[in-house]
Motif scaffolding. Structure first.
Motif, PDB file in Angstrom:
ATOM      1  N   ARG A 508      45.187   0.294 -16.912  1.00  0.00           N
ATOM      2  CA  ARG A 508      46.459  -0.342 -16.572  1.00  0.00           C
ATOM      3  C   ARG A 508      46.892  -1.316 -17.675  1.00  0.00           C
ATOM      4  N   LEU A 509      45.967  -2.157 -18.104  1.00  0.00           N
ATOM      5  CA  LEU A 509      46.321  -3.146 -19.126  1.00  0.00           C
ATOM      6  C   LEU A 509      46.586  -2.483 -20.474  1.00  0.00           C
ATOM      7  N   SER A 510      45.849  -1.428 -20.770  1.00  0.00           N
ATOM      8  CA  SER A 510      46.091  -0.788 -22.065  1.00  0.00           C
ATOM      9  C   SER A 510      47.488  -0.168 -22.079  1.00  0.00           C
ATOM     10  N   ALA A 512      50.000  -1.462 -20.483  1.00  0.00           N
ATOM     11  CA  ALA A 512      50.892  -2.611 -20.653  1.00  0.00           C
ATOM     12  C   ALA A 512      50.963  -3.006 -22.123  1.00  0.00           C
ATOM     13  N   VAL A 513      49.822  -3.004 -22.793  1.00  0.00           N
ATOM     14  CA  VAL A 513      49.804  -3.372 -24.208  1.00  0.00           C
ATOM     15  C   VAL A 513      50.644  -2.368 -24.995  1.00  0.00           C
ATOM     16  N   LYS A 514      50.450  -1.087 -24.677  1.00  0.00           N
ATOM     17  CA  LYS A 514      51.189  -0.044 -25.384  1.00  0.00           C
ATOM     18  C   LYS A 514      52.689  -0.227 -25.151  1.00  0.00           C
ATOM     19  N   GLU A 515      53.037  -0.429 -23.909  1.00  0.00           N
ATOM     20  CA  GLU A 515      54.447  -0.530 -23.547  1.00  0.00           C
ATOM     21  C   GLU A 515      55.091  -1.766 -24.169  1.00  0.00           C
ATOM     22  N   HIS A 516      54.316  -2.830 -24.302  1.00  0.00           N
ATOM     23  CA  HIS A 516      54.894  -4.097 -24.757  1.00  0.00           C
ATOM     24  C   HIS A 516      54.490  -4.459 -26.184  1.00  0.00           C
ATOM     25  N   GLN A 517      54.208  -3.440 -26.991  1.00  0.00           N
ATOM     26  CA  GLN A 517      53.887  -3.677 -28.400  1.00  0.00           C
ATOM     27  C   GLN A 517      54.902  -4.605 -29.068  1.00  0.00           C
ATOM     28  N   ASP A 518      56.180  -4.313 -28.849  1.00  0.00           N
ATOM     29  CA  ASP A 518      57.239  -5.113 -29.474  1.00  0.00           C
ATOM     30  C   ASP A 518      57.127  -6.570 -29.078  1.00  0.00           C
ATOM     31  N   THR A 519      56.901  -6.776 -27.782  1.00  0.00           N
ATOM     32  CA  THR A 519      56.818  -8.150 -27.302  1.00  0.00           C
ATOM     33  C   THR A 519      55.634  -8.861 -27.942  1.00  0.00           C
ATOM     34  N   GLY A 532      41.416   5.445 -27.349  1.00  0.00           N
ATOM     35  CA  GLY A 532      41.160   5.223 -25.922  1.00  0.00           C
ATOM     36  C   GLY A 532      41.949   4.038 -25.411  1.00  0.00           C
ATOM     37  N   ASN A 533      41.291   3.161 -24.691  1.00  0.00           N
ATOM     38  CA  ASN A 533      41.953   1.971 -24.162  1.00  0.00           C
ATOM     39  C   ASN A 533      41.706   0.755 -25.040  1.00  0.00           C
ATOM     40  N   ALA A 534      41.274   0.979 -26.262  1.00  0.00           N
ATOM     41  CA  ALA A 534      40.921  -0.148 -27.136  1.00  0.00           C
ATOM     42  C   ALA A 534      42.026  -0.438 -28.151  1.00  0.00           C
ATOM     43  N   TYR A 535      42.169  -1.730 -28.467  1.00  0.00           N
ATOM     44  CA  TYR A 535      43.134  -2.167 -29.468  1.00  0.00           C
ATOM     45  C   TYR A 535      42.444  -3.122 -30.440  1.00  0.00           C
ATOM     46  N   ALA A 536      42.843  -3.046 -31.702  1.00  0.00           N
ATOM     47  CA  ALA A 536      42.283  -3.980 -32.680  1.00  0.00           C
ATOM     48  C   ALA A 536      43.261  -5.119 -32.897  1.00  0.00           C
ATOM     49  N   LEU A 537      42.802  -6.329 -32.656  1.00  0.00           N
ATOM     50  CA  LEU A 537      43.644  -7.512 -32.846  1.00  0.00           C
ATOM     51  C   LEU A 537      43.497  -7.956 -34.294  1.00  0.00           C
ATOM     52  N   LYS A 538      44.596  -7.866 -35.056  1.00  0.00           N
ATOM     53  CA  LYS A 538      44.506  -8.154 -36.488  1.00  0.00           C
ATOM     54  C   LYS A 538      45.178  -9.447 -36.874  1.00  0.00           C
ATOM     55  N   GLU A 558      48.240  -9.019 -18.936  1.00  0.00           N
ATOM     56  CA  GLU A 558      48.352  -9.064 -17.475  1.00  0.00           C
ATOM     57  C   GLU A 558      49.756  -9.537 -17.083  1.00  0.00           C
ATOM     58  N   ASP A 559      50.199 -10.634 -17.712  1.00  0.00           N
ATOM     59  CA  ASP A 559      51.549 -11.150 -17.437  1.00  0.00           C
ATOM     60  C   ASP A 559      52.581 -10.050 -17.639  1.00  0.00           C
ATOM     61  N   LEU A 560      52.491  -9.370 -18.778  1.00  0.00           N
ATOM     62  CA  LEU A 560      53.493  -8.366 -19.113  1.00  0.00           C
ATOM     63  C   LEU A 560      53.415  -7.177 -18.166  1.00  0.00           C
ATOM     64  N   ALA A 561      52.203  -6.838 -17.766  1.00  0.00           N
ATOM     65  CA  ALA A 561      52.040  -5.732 -16.830  1.00  0.00           C
ATOM     66  C   ALA A 561      52.714  -6.075 -15.510  1.00  0.00           C
ATOM     67  N   VAL A 562      52.560  -7.309 -15.096  1.00  0.00           N
ATOM     68  CA  VAL A 562      53.136  -7.727 -13.822  1.00  0.00           C
ATOM     69  C   VAL A 562      54.658  -7.821 -13.893  1.00  0.00           C
ATOM     70  N   MET A 563      55.141  -8.357 -15.012  1.00  0.00           N
ATOM     71  CA  MET A 563      56.587  -8.567 -15.111  1.00  0.00           C
ATOM     72  C   MET A 563      57.382  -7.288 -15.231  1.00  0.00           C
TER      73      MET A 563
END
Ligand code: ADP
Ligand code: MG
Length: 635
Positions: A508-510, A512-519, A532-538, A558-563
């Motif tokens: 679910r969170l991954s 949200a991250v994908k959907e809110h890349q721009d944000t 997979g569900n992993a992201y590298a924070l650079k 989580e915030d973005l997923a909820v909003m």
């Protein structure tokens, strides 16, 4: 018989209309007093018995009515305030539907006494359940008196809905408060069961009226505002500084073209204006008048006219937000709560309730002044002292440690083109960080730092006042405003991580991250998909420290997923920014060097809304010398 449809008799129509207009005694009071105001009265007396259930009598010194008008006004759709359709869109009176009197008459025993000033005598009419029972010439002073006995006597079902006397009386008091606030120049006397509850005199200014009705304490924490646009929108009145707030909307008095209105657009704008200045769930205290060209607003959308519809809803909303924000953004010195009062005995704490002469209030008369350093529970003298404090003991600032500097370019260059959004949520160019450099005259910069307490509070002095600054709250506000501005300009400053952090999310969170890349990018995070569900924070925002960053990113996801992706994202973005500010800023329990404290205060002065942190907690609290002396029982 095949015909089922028929026209209702007039008396039944009136009873039905009464259902809309007359809910309880307070509605009767509202209609009658509004009529008195429309009739130009400047002296109105409202007498009630048993919470208005037994008697309501409103007596005014207004224009009065001729004999013919007196009879006519009890008829349905009889009004002197409206003639043709176009008039509906240029209303200047409170009434216009010609409904109130016949509706009230339909469900009560009514006595109308009225006399034109120039007439030799007046006229008296008695009606019961809408039927005229008696009429005769009568004496009496010019003006009108309308007496309502036994409300709902002929509609027992509705009578049962009435509450206890005290409750009904409370509603009447509230109604009268709204009316009285709308016309400070009118004397209003309110009598219950023969006892005078209030008797407010003619008052020259709104401030005096507000002080009288909402209390002097409240007024001391309020500031005056008056803003106008070339298009003729005007917002004026008194608004609370963030330190004064309430759990409900009970302190919100808004008037549109002089009429008390609970309008959703206006209330929403208020909420936006005070966002991040008040703790969650708290509301300001305001007495605000919004004036708008009558053709731009439809007041005829609700029988009791408590709601309106604007033609240009979002323009109205945005104007109100901007006007309030520009007034609230500071430079506001401390919302000095006076915790001392809790410690003191009743006797001395009661001091603030004593009627005080005008000086306390004079500061409000001048709208052009910046918000006066209003402090609850202190005297005007102290306030003025502090406001005009000479800058002489203001130490020079040599150097600002890097940790707190606002990048020079950021300080002076306003956003090229800050994205405006419909909600008017983020301030436009006006809402930018102030551009004054260090050394500008500000309340916080003028403080003399005595030291740091518990590695959490700066202990300072100004004039004769002792001031405590909460370093964490101060930092949160600074960080929040900086982030907000960077976010608005679409360039939150970033820093590269030496070693990218790989974050694993659940599905679910991954998403949200994908959907809110721009944000995330706008917020200053670079997150690359890592399989997979992993992201590298650079990359992370410069303002944040590396520790705990992982948790923050998860919280944001989580915030973005909820909003979701609606307009809410924009509105809730401030929540996200607050979360980031809170995370990135120096916490309590951190030892600060003298220059760091100095730099913090300097920065605070350059920051809008600096009297409170974004959660609504005050950044500083102050005590006058006499407060301290009272604590030591020296007073
Ligand atoms: P509306 O206020 O919508 O016109 P009302 O039923 O409240 O309708 O009143 C009908 C009319 O009676 C008013 O238009 C006004 O001309 C007259 N009237 C009512 N109350 C008063 C008053 N206190 N003084 C003078 N005229 C009044
Ligand atoms: Mg009326």
């Amino acid at each position: 018989m095949s015909q089922k449809v028929h026209i209702l008799p007039e008396s039944l129509c009136n009873q039905i209309a009464a259902g809309e207009v007359v809910e309880r005694p307070a509605s009767v009071v509202k209609e009658l007093v509004e009529n008195s105001l429309d009739a130009g009265a400047d002296r109105i007396q409202v007498e009630v018995e048993n919470g208005g259930k037994r008697l309501i009598r409103v007596t005014d010194n207004g224009s009065g009515m001729s004999r013919e008008d007196a009879f006519l006004c009890l008829e349905r759709h009889a009004t002197s305030k409206l003639r043709m359709e176009q008039d509906l869109f240029r209303l200047t009176t409170l009434g216009f539907r010609g409904e109130a009197l016949p509706s009230i008459a339909a469900v009560s025993r009514l006595v109308l006494r009225t006399r034109l000033a120039e007439a030799m005598e007046g006229w008296e009419i008695l009606a019961e359940a809408g039927m005229i029972k008696h009429s005769a010439a009568a004496g009496g002073a010019p003006g009108t008196s309308i007496e309502i006995r036994n409300l709902f006597f002929n509609t027992p079902a509705r009578r049962k809905f009435l509450r206890r006397d005290e409750t009904e009386l409370g509603h009447i008091g509230e109604t009268l408060t709204r009316l009285a606030l709308s016309c400070p120049e009118v004397c209003l006397r309110f009598v219950h069961n023969g006892r005078v509850l209030w008797d407010v005199n003619r008052q020259k200014t709104l401030v005096e009226r507000v002080a009288e009705l909402l209390g002097r304490e409240a007024v001391r924490s309020m500031i005056h505002m008056d803003q106008q646009t070339p298009e003729g929108l005007r917002l004026h009145g008194l608004i609370s500084q963030p330190g004064l707030n309430r759990a409900g909307l009970g302190g919100v008095y808004t008037f549109i073209n002089g009429r008390y209105i609970r309008d959703r657009v206006v209330q929403h704008a208020l909420g936006d204006a005070y966002r991040n200045l008040l703790p969650r769930g708290r509301h300001p205290v305001v007495v605000l008048f919004f004036d708008i060209e009558p053709s731009q607003v439809d007041v005829n959308v609700h029988p009791t006219k408590h709601e309106v519809r604007f033609r240009e809803q979002s323009a109205v909303h945005d104007f109100i937000v901007q006007a309030l924000r520009s007034r609230l953004r500071g430079p506001a010195p401390p919302a000095a709560v006076l915790p001392v009062e809790g410690v003191l005995s009743r006797g001395s704490a009661g001091q603030g309730d004593e009627p005080q002469p005008a000086p306390v209030l004079t500061g409000f008369a001048d709208a052009s002044r910046p918000p006066a350093p209003v402090a609850t529970g202190r005297t005007a003298g102290t306030n003025r002292e502090r406001a005009d404090l000479p800058a002489q003991d203001k130490p020079r600032v040599q150097e600002i440690p890097p940790r707190y500097t606002v990048a020079a370019e950021q300080r002076v260059s306003p956003a090229k083109d800050p994205p405006r959004n419909a909600a008017g949520l983020f301030d436009g160019p006006e809402g930018q960080m102030r551009v004054d450099g260090p050394g500008s005259e500000g309340f916080f910069s003028s403080l003399r730092i005595l030291g740091q307490y518990h590695n959490s509070y700066l202990v300072c002095q100004t004039g004769m006042d002792l001031v405590l600054v909460d370093q964490h709250a101060a930092h949160e506000r600074i960080g929040f405003e900086q982030l907000k501005q960077q976010y608005l300009c679409g360039r939150v400053e970033r820093q590269m991580l030496l070693f990218p952090k790989v974050l694993e999310f659940d599905f679910r969170l991954s998403q949200a991250v994908k959907e809110h890349q721009d944000t995330f990018a706008r917020l200053g995070f670079c997150l690359d998909h890592f399989g997979g569900n992993a992201y590298a924070l650079k990359e992370i925002p410069q303002l944040l420290r590396e520790s705990d960053i992982e948790q923050l990113v998860r919280d944001l996801a989580e915030d973005l997923a909820v909003m979701g992706r609606s307009r809410l994202v924009e509105i809730e973005m401030e929540t996200v920014l607050i979360r980031m500010a809170c995370h990135g800023m120096v916490r309590a329990n951190q030892k600060l060097a003298q220059e760091e404290m100095r730099a913090l205060l300097e920065l605070l002065d350059q920051t809008p809304f600096n009297s409170h942190c974004p959660h609504g907690r005050p950044t500083c609290i102050s005590w006058s010398l006499s407060d301290v002396e009272r604590l030591f029982k020296r007073a």
